[in-house]
Design a protein around this motif. Structure first.
Motif, short mmCIF file in Angstrom:
data_model
loop_
_atom_site.label_atom_id
_atom_site.label_comp_id
_atom_site.label_asym_id
_atom_site.label_seq_id
_atom_site.Cartn_x
_atom_site.Cartn_y
_atom_site.Cartn_z
N VAL A 122 0.85 -1.20 0.00
CA VAL A 122 0.00 0.00 0.00
C VAL A 122 0.88 1.25 0.00
O VAL A 122 2.00 1.23 0.51
CB VAL A 122 -0.93 0.05 1.24
CG1 VAL A 122 -1.97 -1.05 1.20
CG2 VAL A 122 -0.13 -0.04 2.53
N ARG B 108 -5.20 5.31 2.62
CA ARG B 108 -6.44 5.81 2.02
C ARG B 108 -6.92 4.74 1.06
O ARG B 108 -6.18 4.32 0.17
CB ARG B 108 -6.16 7.10 1.28
CG ARG B 108 -7.40 7.79 0.74
CD ARG B 108 -6.98 9.10 0.10
NE ARG B 108 -8.11 9.97 -0.12
CZ ARG B 108 -8.01 11.27 -0.34
NH1 ARG B 108 -6.82 11.84 -0.39
NH2 ARG B 108 -9.08 11.99 -0.53
N THR B 109 -8.15 4.28 1.25
CA THR B 109 -8.66 3.18 0.45
C THR B 109 -10.17 3.27 0.29
O THR B 109 -10.82 4.12 0.91
CB THR B 109 -8.25 1.82 1.08
OG1 THR B 109 -8.55 0.77 0.18
CG2 THR B 109 -8.94 1.60 2.41
N SER B 110 -10.71 2.40 -0.48
CA SER B 110 -12.16 2.36 -0.70
C SER B 110 -12.87 1.94 0.58
O SER B 110 -12.46 1.00 1.26
CB SER B 110 -12.49 1.36 -1.82
OG SER B 110 -13.88 1.11 -1.84
N SER C 120 -13.72 -1.74 0.59
CA SER C 120 -12.66 -2.72 0.36
C SER C 120 -12.65 -3.80 1.43
O SER C 120 -13.03 -3.59 2.59
CB SER C 120 -11.30 -2.03 0.31
OG SER C 120 -10.92 -1.62 1.60
N SER D 187 -4.80 8.65 -3.02
CA SER D 187 -5.22 7.32 -3.44
C SER D 187 -4.65 7.04 -4.83
O SER D 187 -4.77 7.87 -5.73
CB SER D 187 -6.74 7.24 -3.47
OG SER D 187 -7.14 5.95 -3.87
N SER E 134 -11.70 5.89 -5.62
CA SER E 134 -12.97 5.21 -5.39
C SER E 134 -14.00 6.28 -5.05
O SER E 134 -13.66 7.30 -4.46
CB SER E 134 -12.81 4.22 -4.24
OG SER E 134 -14.06 3.73 -3.82
N GLU F 120 -14.09 6.92 -0.32
CA GLU F 120 -12.80 6.59 0.27
C GLU F 120 -12.80 6.87 1.76
O GLU F 120 -13.51 7.75 2.24
CB GLU F 120 -11.69 7.40 -0.40
CG GLU F 120 -11.47 7.02 -1.85
CD GLU F 120 -10.36 7.81 -2.50
OE1 GLU F 120 -9.74 7.25 -3.40
OE2 GLU F 120 -10.13 8.97 -2.12
#
Length: 146
Positions: free
Chosen positions: A40, A53-55, A58, A111, A115, A118
């Motif tokens: 990541v 930082r992600t969806s 997820s 990101s 997405s 997020e």
């Protein structure tokens, strides 16, 4: 850490200074009761917390929210036989405070795969450890670095 192996143990502040220079690391968590590792991009918060930082949808968020995880980043120069590795261990949580989310939207990690929804995941640095090999093979060779 591991005595007499040719590596120098790093102090917490050294670890955080080196970690701030890295762009990609690996989060280690549990997936279906087995260890899982995922690369990541990340950033450090002012107190040394690791931020991802992600969806919001997820699988990673579902797996790590509220769990103790490890995060590792490193840099290795194979030609010079030198490098370092830092591991942060602590509880991961989704950032829910609106003020923190606004602040991180401006200053947190970007990101790489955007997405529509997020979230930021914060890993509190409960344990920070690191090792450095500076110019030369250890007693056991570079492969023992990892």
């Amino acid at each position: 850490m591991y005595g007499n192996d040719g590596f120098r143990e790093l102090q917490r502040q050294e670890c955080l200074r080196l970690l701030a220079t890295a762009q990609v690391g690996r989060i280690v968590h549990t997936r279906h009761a087995l260890p899982a590792v995922l690369p990541v991009n990340f950033a450090l918060d002012g107190d040394g917390a690791v931020l991802l930082r992600t969806s919001a949808d997820s699988e990673l968020v579902r797996a790590v929210d509220g769990a103790v995880v490890a995060f590792e980043a490193d840099e290795v120069d194979t030609a010079a036989h030198s490098g370092w590795s830092v591991v942060v261990t602590g509880r991961a949580s989704v950032v829910t405070d609106p003020a923190d989310r606004r602040r991180l939207a401006r200053s947190g990690p970007s990101s790489w795969v955007s997405s529509p929804r997020e979230v930021f995941v914060r890993i509190d640095p409960e344990l920070v450890t690191g090792r450095e090999l500076a110019g030369g093979l250890s007693l056991y060779g570079l492969d023992s670095f990892f």
